[in-house]
Design a protein around this motif. Sequence first.
Motif, PDB file in Angstrom:
ATOM      1  N   GLY A 157     -15.211   9.030 -23.180  1.00  0.00           N
ATOM      2  CA  GLY A 157     -15.704   7.800 -22.394  1.00  0.00           C
ATOM      3  C   GLY A 157     -14.227   7.288 -22.898  1.00  0.00           C
ATOM      4  N   ILE A 158     -12.656   7.590 -22.645  1.00  0.00           N
ATOM      5  CA  ILE A 158     -11.584   6.792 -22.196  1.00  0.00           C
ATOM      6  C   ILE A 158     -11.051   6.963 -21.731  1.00  0.00           C
ATOM      7  N   ALA A 159      -9.780   5.816 -20.683  1.00  0.00           N
ATOM      8  CA  ALA A 159      -9.544   5.898 -19.090  1.00  0.00           C
ATOM      9  C   ALA A 159      -8.221   5.667 -19.466  1.00  0.00           C
ATOM     10  N   TYR A 160      -7.738   6.803 -19.028  1.00  0.00           N
ATOM     11  CA  TYR A 160      -6.017   6.825 -18.622  1.00  0.00           C
ATOM     12  C   TYR A 160      -5.438   6.465 -17.488  1.00  0.00           C
ATOM     13  N   TYR A 161      -4.208   6.118 -17.304  1.00  0.00           N
ATOM     14  CA  TYR A 161      -3.761   6.005 -16.043  1.00  0.00           C
ATOM     15  C   TYR A 161      -3.051   7.647 -15.599  1.00  0.00           C
ATOM     16  N   ASP A 162      -3.111   7.530 -14.041  1.00  0.00           N
ATOM     17  CA  ASP A 162      -2.516   9.308 -14.524  1.00  0.00           C
ATOM     18  C   ASP A 162      -0.939   9.307 -14.170  1.00  0.00           C
ATOM     19  N   LYS A 163      -0.154   9.741 -14.586  1.00  0.00           N
ATOM     20  CA  LYS A 163       1.402  10.072 -14.971  1.00  0.00           C
ATOM     21  C   LYS A 163       1.860  10.070 -13.919  1.00  0.00           C
ATOM     22  N   ALA A 164       1.573  10.772 -12.919  1.00  0.00           N
ATOM     23  CA  ALA A 164       1.644  10.716 -12.012  1.00  0.00           C
ATOM     24  C   ALA A 164       2.119   9.612 -11.035  1.00  0.00           C
ATOM     25  N   LYS A 165       0.946   8.491 -10.948  1.00  0.00           N
ATOM     26  CA  LYS A 165       0.964   7.412 -10.126  1.00  0.00           C
ATOM     27  C   LYS A 165       1.451   6.015 -11.057  1.00  0.00           C
ATOM     28  N   PHE A 166       2.144   6.609 -12.616  1.00  0.00           N
ATOM     29  CA  PHE A 166       2.706   5.492 -13.561  1.00  0.00           C
ATOM     30  C   PHE A 166       3.517   4.121 -13.247  1.00  0.00           C
ATOM     31  N   HIS A 167       4.548   4.892 -12.155  1.00  0.00           N
ATOM     32  CA  HIS A 167       6.212   4.380 -11.815  1.00  0.00           C
ATOM     33  C   HIS A 167       5.210   2.812 -11.388  1.00  0.00           C
ATOM     34  N   ALA A 168       4.821   3.977  -9.645  1.00  0.00           N
ATOM     35  CA  ALA A 168       4.790   3.228  -8.549  1.00  0.00           C
ATOM     36  C   ALA A 168       2.998   2.360  -8.716  1.00  0.00           C
ATOM     37  N   GLY A 169       2.162   2.810  -9.522  1.00  0.00           N
ATOM     38  CA  GLY A 169       1.074   1.945  -9.632  1.00  0.00           C
ATOM     39  C   GLY A 169       0.839   0.503 -10.149  1.00  0.00           C
ATOM     40  N   PHE A 170       1.898   1.145 -11.270  1.00  0.00           N
ATOM     41  CA  PHE A 170       2.030   0.208 -12.835  1.00  0.00           C
ATOM     42  C   PHE A 170       3.136  -0.862 -12.770  1.00  0.00           C
ATOM     43  N   ALA A 171       4.467  -0.133 -12.778  1.00  0.00           N
ATOM     44  CA  ALA A 171       5.644  -0.371 -12.660  1.00  0.00           C
ATOM     45  C   ALA A 171       6.362  -0.691 -11.874  1.00  0.00           C
ATOM     46  N   GLY A 172       6.276  -0.876 -10.606  1.00  0.00           N
ATOM     47  CA  GLY A 172       7.359  -0.364  -9.607  1.00  0.00           C
ATOM     48  C   GLY A 172       8.146  -0.532  -9.471  1.00  0.00           C
ATOM     49  N   ASP A 173       8.721  -2.084  -9.713  1.00  0.00           N
ATOM     50  CA  ASP A 173      10.156  -2.346 -10.022  1.00  0.00           C
ATOM     51  C   ASP A 173      11.015  -2.599 -10.983  1.00  0.00           C
ATOM     52  N   LEU A 174       9.798  -1.516 -12.139  1.00  0.00           N
ATOM     53  CA  LEU A 174      10.818  -1.580 -13.577  1.00  0.00           C
ATOM     54  C   LEU A 174      12.262   0.138 -12.656  1.00  0.00           C
TER      55      LEU A 174
END
Length: 263
Positions: A157-174
């Motif tokens: 029941g645990i949700a994670y963020y896809d590693k392949a999309k983390f940069h663009a999807g979560f922190a695109g300006d870092l």
Amino acid sequence: MKTLFIKEQLKRYFMFAALIFSFLLAANANAQKTAAPKIKNVVLVHGAFADGSGWQGLYQILTKKGYNVTIVQNPLSSLEDDVAATNLALDKQDGPTILVGHSWGGTVITEAGNHPKVAALVYVAALQPDNGENSVQWLQTAPPAPENGVLPPDEKGIAYYDKAKFHAGFAGDLSKEQADFMYASQGAFHAKGFLTPITKASWRDKPSYGIVATEDKSINPDIERAMYKRSNTKITEIKGSHVVFISQPAKVAAVIIAASNKE
């Protein structure tokens, strides 16, 4: 005769100056009496797929300006548990407090904001449900960006963020290095929290400030605008990714400072 005239003129001048000075002192004293005291306490609540370390830049700005900043480490095991962790931090504050939430943290502060020490709420690219609403309801009101990488819950029941999309999807300006660190330090978010409804929305009773991250790929900026407009939240738009508080900490700090000054 001339000397007497000069003395009289000087006497009148000093009497007039004294009168003006006393008037200014009285006006200043009255202003101090009527001005609301500046709120110095700030509690920061992180969202899902993150931890409290992301607040470091904002913490440094606020503490240098004299604020007392506390960072909550959400267990992310349920809405109730995250609210309890936030309430523990609020219990320790010595007076009125600005409660700040990012992303899922917005849902948390909507419930925890009922704490008597909370004077105002600040939503940073955050969810803001109403009574009886849950987070998923709002996330489904606009299509997700292609960069969004929230994965379905696993067998626990645990949700994670896809590693392949983390940069663009979560922190695109870092930087990629910073995004990689954030991915590695993300908490284990129990997805049931997204389905838990709010019992009492604190924004209905307390002043609210909302930041729209205009380049957000995790929560559609139009969702943020719609929530904040519905609740009559004071909106500030900042160009930045979902983690705008990391990429634009000075601008986010300015909103928190405005809330502390009741502006």
